[in-house]
Design a protein around this motif. Structure first.
Motif: not given
Length: 328
Positions: A19-41
């Protein structure tokens, strides 16, 4: 010739995650998408450069061994990896599949993590449910798998699933028209705005000459058709959300990605239709690390629904054509 094994990397296996690793994976992918959107991509609209020959044409990432397309958030992950590394292919293999194909992953190559989510019911839970006379509760699980682009491999046998050739510009219009017709959605052309009305189950778009770039007509059509798949008679998403609400933003995110996935499947270069929603998308993603997973999954289901009807219409047309030739 098979490559020398000293040039090959050591493999990695997919693991069911705690479960903890699952949460980390959701956070990891979501953070990557947020970074792209914040950069206008926009991760679902990649800078394909077909004419310059600098990379792959539009298309969904696929497993080179099984020819099966990846879905959901994995499309965003693998598209991003292809663009970031400049690989010329959208075909992928696991470490073991590369070996089974007679080759290997080159030493020093780093794989890309994709995910598989599902649910399972333990035997003890089945027994409890049977004993208590209620419904067994399924437990969600998430697996990570490491895959490698075929450009990271060597010595692979010929005949693996190859990238489709991009459609010539003149063929883009017919295939999009066919999909629109096959959808069965009440599709109307006119006015100055594009929209879908859930209560009437009607899509309306402006006439094609109203678009400065002609192909944007089809991109817009596919966006609105993705909304239409949410109707109760189709995939039954909640479309009763008010403008400006978070649920409205979630549905727009589904339509944006659904349109991009459909464009890619048809050989049309995707683009962004509603960049003005970026603020609301970021708000949704920041407060829910699973939102992008749910939206990408729903977008895949919507695209698959429309593509399935397109394929059915094509098959019916072939059968009808054969019958006519036999009758003649």
């Amino acid at each position: 010739m098979r490559p020398k094994r000293e040039n090959c990397a050591v493999g990695q296996r997919g693991q069911r995650q705690a479960p903890t690793d699952r949460a980390n994976l959701y956070d990891e992918v979501t953070a990557r998408i947020i970074t792209e959107l914040e950069a206008g991509r926009f991760p679902w609209v990649q800078p394909w450069n077909v004419s310059a020959g600098a990379g792959p044409g539009p298309g969904l990432p696929r497993n080179a061994s099984t020819a099966r397309a990846y879905s959901g958030v994995n499309i965003l992950i693998l598209w991003g990896a292809v663009i970031a590394h400049g690989w010329p292919s959208q075909s992928w293999l696991t470490f073991r599949q590369a070996q089974e194909a007679g080759g290997c992953v080159r030493k020093g190559e780093r794989g890309t993590t994709v995910v598989y989510a599902d649910r399972f019911t333990p035997e003890a839970e089945k027994e409890r449910a049977s004993r208590d006379g209620d419904e067994a509760r399924a437990i969600p699980f998430l697996k990570r798998f490491t895959v490698f682009n075929v450009a990271q491999c060597e010595g692979l046998r010929a005949g693996l699933a190859s990238d489709p050739a991009p459609l010539p510009e003149r063929e883009i219009v017919p295939v999009a028209e066919e999909l629109i017709a096959a959808s069965g959605v009440d599709f109307r052309i006119g006015g100055t705005r594009a929209f879908y009305v859930p209560s009437l189950d009607v899509v309306q778009v402006p006439p094609q000459p109203a678009f400065f770039d002609q192909v944007n007509y089809y991109r817009t059509c596919l966006h609105e058709l993705t909304h239409a798949t949410g109707h109760a008679s189709r995939l039954a998403r909640d479309l009763t959300n008010g403008f400006g609400s978070k649920d409205y933003a979630r549905e727009e995110l589904i339509a944006e990605m659904g349109s991009a996935f459909l464009c890619a499947a048809l050989g049309i270069v995707p683009t962004v239709r509603h960049a003005d929603y970026i603020g609301s998308w970021l708000e949704v993603l920041r407060e829910d690390n699973r939102a992008i997973f749910r939206a990408a999954s729903a977008a895949t289901k919507a695209a698959d629904w429309l593509l399935a009807r397109h394929h059915e219409a094509q098959a019916a047309g072939r059968v009808a054509g054969q019958s006519e030739r036999i009758g003649a």
